[in-house]
Design a protein around this motif. Structure first.
Motif, PDB file in Angstrom:
ATOM      1  N   ALA A 197       0.831  -1.208   0.000  1.00 10.90           N
ATOM      2  CA  ALA A 197       0.000   0.000   0.000  1.00 10.90           C
ATOM      3  C   ALA A 197       0.862   1.252   0.000  1.00 10.90           C
ATOM      4  CB  ALA A 197      -0.923  -0.006   1.214  1.00 10.90           C
ATOM      5  N   ALA A 198       1.953   1.231   0.746  1.00 14.14           N
ATOM      6  CA  ALA A 198       2.848   2.390   0.790  1.00 14.14           C
ATOM      7  C   ALA A 198       3.515   2.629  -0.556  1.00 14.14           C
ATOM      8  CB  ALA A 198       3.904   2.179   1.873  1.00 14.14           C
ATOM      9  N   GLN A 199       3.650   1.581  -1.349  1.00 10.89           N
ATOM     10  CA  GLN A 199       4.248   1.686  -2.682  1.00 10.89           C
ATOM     11  C   GLN A 199       3.238   2.121  -3.736  1.00 10.89           C
ATOM     12  OE1 GLN A 199       5.740  -2.272  -3.200  1.00 10.89           O
ATOM     13  NE2 GLN A 199       7.248  -2.089  -1.552  1.00 10.89           N
ATOM     14  N   GLY A 200       1.954   2.158  -3.366  1.00 10.59           N
ATOM     15  CA  GLY A 200       0.906   2.507  -4.313  1.00 10.59           C
ATOM     16  C   GLY A 200       0.478   1.357  -5.196  1.00 10.59           C
ATOM     17  N   ASP A 201       0.862   0.149  -4.827  1.00 12.40           N
ATOM     18  CA  ASP A 201       0.571  -1.021  -5.660  1.00 12.40           C
ATOM     19  C   ASP A 201      -0.487  -1.905  -5.003  1.00 12.40           C
ATOM     20  OD1 ASP A 201       0.893  -2.606  -7.931  1.00 12.40           O
ATOM     21  OD2 ASP A 201       3.073  -2.556  -7.815  1.00 12.40           O
ATOM     22  N   THR A 202      -0.803  -3.037  -5.636  1.00  8.56           N
ATOM     23  CA  THR A 202      -1.858  -3.929  -5.156  1.00  8.56           C
ATOM     24  C   THR A 202      -1.412  -5.389  -5.237  1.00  8.56           C
ATOM     25  OG1 THR A 202      -2.873  -4.008  -7.355  1.00  8.56           O
ATOM     26  CG2 THR A 202      -3.707  -2.342  -5.817  1.00  8.56           C
ATOM     27  N   LEU A 203      -2.241  -6.280  -4.691  1.00  8.89           N
ATOM     28  CA  LEU A 203      -1.891  -7.691  -4.559  1.00  8.89           C
ATOM     29  C   LEU A 203      -3.027  -8.599  -5.026  1.00  8.89           C
ATOM     30  CD1 LEU A 203      -0.447  -7.462  -0.941  1.00  8.89           C
ATOM     31  CD2 LEU A 203       0.920  -8.030  -2.969  1.00  8.89           C
ATOM     32  N   GLY A 204      -2.652  -9.819  -5.403  1.00  4.90           N
ATOM     33  CA  GLY A 204      -3.624 -10.877  -5.685  1.00  4.90           C
ATOM     34  C   GLY A 204      -3.503 -11.992  -4.667  1.00  4.90           C
ATOM     35  N   GLY A 205      -4.186 -13.098  -4.917  1.00  8.11           N
ATOM     36  CA  GLY A 205      -4.130 -14.212  -3.977  1.00  8.11           C
ATOM     37  C   GLY A 205      -4.917 -15.403  -4.466  1.00  8.11           C
ATOM     38  N   ILE A 206      -5.097 -16.366  -3.594  1.00  9.20           N
ATOM     39  CA  ILE A 206      -5.836 -17.589  -3.918  1.00  9.20           C
ATOM     40  C   ILE A 206      -6.819 -17.874  -2.790  1.00  9.20           C
ATOM     41  CG2 ILE A 206      -5.709 -20.073  -4.340  1.00  9.20           C
ATOM     42  CD1 ILE A 206      -2.898 -19.628  -5.470  1.00  9.20           C
ATOM     43  N   VAL A 207      -8.056 -18.219  -3.158  1.00 11.48           N
ATOM     44  CA  VAL A 207      -9.095 -18.566  -2.197  1.00 11.48           C
ATOM     45  C   VAL A 207      -9.508 -20.013  -2.435  1.00 11.48           C
ATOM     46  CG1 VAL A 207     -11.455 -18.097  -1.415  1.00 11.48           C
ATOM     47  CG2 VAL A 207      -9.935 -16.201  -2.055  1.00 11.48           C
ATOM     48  N   GLU A 208      -9.651 -20.763  -1.358  1.00 15.73           N
ATOM     49  CA  GLU A 208     -10.135 -22.147  -1.452  1.00 15.73           C
ATOM     50  C   GLU A 208     -11.552 -22.216  -0.906  1.00 15.73           C
ATOM     51  OE1 GLU A 208      -7.384 -25.334  -1.040  1.00 15.73           O
ATOM     52  OE2 GLU A 208      -8.703 -26.466   0.313  1.00 15.73           O
ATOM     53  N   ILE A 209     -12.421 -22.886  -1.650  1.00 14.32           N
ATOM     54  CA  ILE A 209     -13.822 -23.039  -1.256  1.00 14.32           C
ATOM     55  C   ILE A 209     -14.123 -24.519  -1.140  1.00 14.32           C
ATOM     56  CG2 ILE A 209     -16.206 -22.379  -1.739  1.00 14.32           C
ATOM     57  CD1 ILE A 209     -13.585 -20.866  -3.937  1.00 14.32           C
ATOM     58  N   ARG A 210     -14.773 -24.922  -0.058  1.00 10.17           N
ATOM     59  CA  ARG A 210     -15.105 -26.334   0.165  1.00 10.17           C
ATOM     60  C   ARG A 210     -16.582 -26.468   0.516  1.00 10.17           C
ATOM     61  NH1 ARG A 210     -10.561 -30.187   1.962  1.00 10.17           N
ATOM     62  NH2 ARG A 210      -8.707 -29.228   0.998  1.00 10.17           N
ATOM     63  N   ALA A 211     -17.220 -27.439  -0.121  1.00 11.81           N
ATOM     64  CA  ALA A 211     -18.631 -27.724   0.143  1.00 11.81           C
ATOM     65  C   ALA A 211     -18.750 -29.116   0.724  1.00 11.81           C
ATOM     66  CB  ALA A 211     -19.445 -27.609  -1.138  1.00 11.81           C
ATOM     67  N   GLN A 212     -19.356 -29.215   1.891  1.00 14.59           N
ATOM     68  CA  GLN A 212     -19.556 -30.503   2.559  1.00 14.59           C
ATOM     69  C   GLN A 212     -21.028 -30.876   2.565  1.00 14.59           C
ATOM     70  OE1 GLN A 212     -17.658 -29.785   6.428  1.00 14.59           O
ATOM     71  NE2 GLN A 212     -15.883 -30.959   5.744  1.00 14.59           N
ATOM     72  N   GLY A 213     -21.288 -32.177   2.635  1.00  8.64           N
ATOM     73  CA  GLY A 213     -22.658 -32.660   2.700  1.00  8.64           C
ATOM     74  C   GLY A 213     -23.344 -32.729   1.353  1.00  8.64           C
ATOM     75  N   VAL A 214     -22.595 -32.521   0.264  1.00  6.11           N
ATOM     76  CA  VAL A 214     -23.191 -32.588  -1.073  1.00  6.11           C
ATOM     77  C   VAL A 214     -23.420 -34.053  -1.433  1.00  6.11           C
ATOM     78  CG1 VAL A 214     -22.902 -32.018  -3.515  1.00  6.11           C
ATOM     79  CG2 VAL A 214     -22.017 -30.468  -1.745  1.00  6.11           C
ATOM     80  N   PRO A 215     -24.648 -34.453  -1.722  1.00  2.00           N
ATOM     81  CA  PRO A 215     -24.903 -35.869  -2.026  1.00  2.00           C
ATOM     82  C   PRO A 215     -24.321 -36.265  -3.372  1.00  2.00           C
ATOM     83  CG  PRO A 215     -26.861 -34.567  -2.450  1.00  2.00           C
ATOM     84  CD  PRO A 215     -25.871 -33.637  -1.808  1.00  2.00           C
ATOM     85  N   ALA A 216     -24.061 -37.525  -3.542  1.00  3.95           N
ATOM     86  CA  ALA A 216     -23.633 -38.025  -4.845  1.00  3.95           C
ATOM     87  C   ALA A 216     -24.783 -37.895  -5.842  1.00  3.95           C
ATOM     88  CB  ALA A 216     -23.201 -39.489  -4.734  1.00  3.95           C
ATOM     89  N   GLY A 217     -24.441 -37.567  -7.091  1.00  5.10           N
ATOM     90  CA  GLY A 217     -25.446 -37.555  -8.150  1.00  5.10           C
ATOM     91  C   GLY A 217     -25.830 -36.202  -8.685  1.00  5.10           C
ATOM     92  N   LEU A 218     -25.310 -35.097  -8.117  1.00  2.94           N
ATOM     93  CA  LEU A 218     -25.654 -33.771  -8.630  1.00  2.94           C
ATOM     94  C   LEU A 218     -24.783 -33.435  -9.840  1.00  2.94           C
ATOM     95  CD1 LEU A 218     -26.113 -31.520  -5.468  1.00  2.94           C
ATOM     96  CD2 LEU A 218     -27.778 -32.967  -6.641  1.00  2.94           C
ATOM     97  N   GLY A 219     -25.390 -32.858 -10.852  1.00  2.00           N
ATOM     98  CA  GLY A 219     -24.671 -32.504 -12.066  1.00  2.00           C
ATOM     99  C   GLY A 219     -25.258 -33.230 -13.262  1.00  2.00           C
TER     100      GLY A 219
END
Length: 354
Positions: A197-219
């Motif tokens: 921020a002091a340099q006037g620049d910006t950053l990226g990153g990585i987000v992980e998403i997890r879904a639990q309880g999803v039954p077999a057969g969707l899609g």
């Protein structure tokens, strides 16, 4: 403008611009009888506000108070359209007057003008990250539908500015700055954000998403595979430039004997598939990762051109985040919930499964 509706049965249509009077949306297809009120949706919206789960790196401070307009009676959905609105209250359109004719690098200024012949230059209009507030509200409605089915979605930041978290604690991420995946990452990320921020620049990153309880057969086979729909949902978020499912790109460096998830009498031995086989859920935890680009508004000189074709040098002012993390984290969770709600209802329409 087309492309404002997401979903096939459980549908979210959104409206609004960064500096307009309000943003909002309509959820269609939500079954009747689901417990829902403004407070439940507000809880999710608050996670997206500046300072929630991370540093307050933008000076724009919107309360993002939701107002339910229809589709809910005495705390339960009625089965009709659920309308909602969220007022913009802290716009400063004057910040953009000097660049109304100049295309900002990394933004949609040039492409919106190429498509429509005009654009809302105030904060990017419809292409602004502020648009995602409606997605979070819609995702909260989807979450209220999924929760009684035992389906939960969590997300955490696993990398910021090239610095990766050392472990993964999804449950604790919601209570950490940046929605960080572990405690050790927080101080390192705080230090990096302040330096950049002091340099006037910006950053990226990585987000992980997890879904639990999803039954077999969707899609659905071929074009409506669950992983295809999830990837499209995450890629529809402006900050996202890549999506991995399961082992993702690492699978390209494995052998089949390493990548295949053996099936034992006790269940799967691993989850390189990320909970999806042949586009259909396997019953395992669904694992997704989204690559987040750096915020394109930087306080450094950049070469560009204006709408008349002249070369220009620009330094973007206004109030901007240093990184889309942490505010993008609840947005990505919302998009996954919307897909899963839609897929559950599609399976019901077919008369099988959940």
């Amino acid at each position: 403008m087309a492309g404002n509706t997401f979903g096939s049965i459980f549908k979210l249509t959104t409206f609004g611009e960064s500096h307009g009077p309000a943003l909002g949306g309509v959820v269609d297809g939500c079954p009747a009888g689901i417990i829902l009120d403004e407070a439940a949706i507000q809880t999710e919206l608050d996670k997206r506000r500046p300072g929630q789960g991370g540093l307050a790196v933008t000076a724009r401070n919107e309360p993002d108070r939701i107002r339910l307009l229809s589709g809910v009676f005495e705390g339960r959905t009625t089965g009709t359209s659920i309308g909602f609105a969220i007022e913009n209250t802290d716009q400063r359109s004057r910040d953009y007057g000097d660049i109304k004719d100049v295309f900002r690098p990394g933004h949609g200024d040039m492409t919106y003008e190429a498509k429509y012949g005009l654009r809302d230059y105030r904060g990017g209009g419809r292409s602004s990250g502020r648009e995602t507030v409606s997605r979070v509200a819609g995702g909260a409605v989807a979450g209220a539908f999924l929760e009684p089915l035992g389906i939960t979605v969590r997300a955490a930041a696993v990398e910021l500015g090239g610095i990766a978290a050392e472990s993964l604690d999804m449950g604790g991420a919601e209570h950490r700055q940046f929605f960080a995946a572990d405690d050790n990452a927080v101080l390192r990320w705080q230090k990096l954000v302040k330096e950049v921020a002091a340099q006037g620049d910006t950053l990226g990153g990585i987000v992980e998403i997890r879904a639990q309880g999803v039954p077999a057969g969707l899609g659905e086979p071929v074009f409506d595979k669950l992983d295809a729909r999830l990837a499209a949902a995450l890629m529809s978020v402006g900050a996202v430039k890549g999506v991995e499912i399961g082992s993702g790109f690492a699978a390209s460096r494995m052998r089949g004997s390493e990548n295949n998830d053996a099936m034992l009498d006790t269940g799967f031995a691993s989850n390189n598939a990320g909970g999806i086989l042949a586009g259909i859920s396997s019953g395992q935890e669904i694992v997704l990762r989204a690559a987040i680009k750096p915020i394109p508004s930087i306080a450094l000189d950049q070469h560009t051109r204006d709408r008349f074709g002249a070369a220009r040098t620009i330094r973007v002012g206004g109030r901007h985040d240093i990184c889309a993390i942490p505010r993008v984290v609840p947005v990505l969770s919302a998009m996954v919930r919307l897909v899963l709600a839609d897929m559950v209802l599609l399976q019901r329409r077919m008369g099988v499964g959940t």
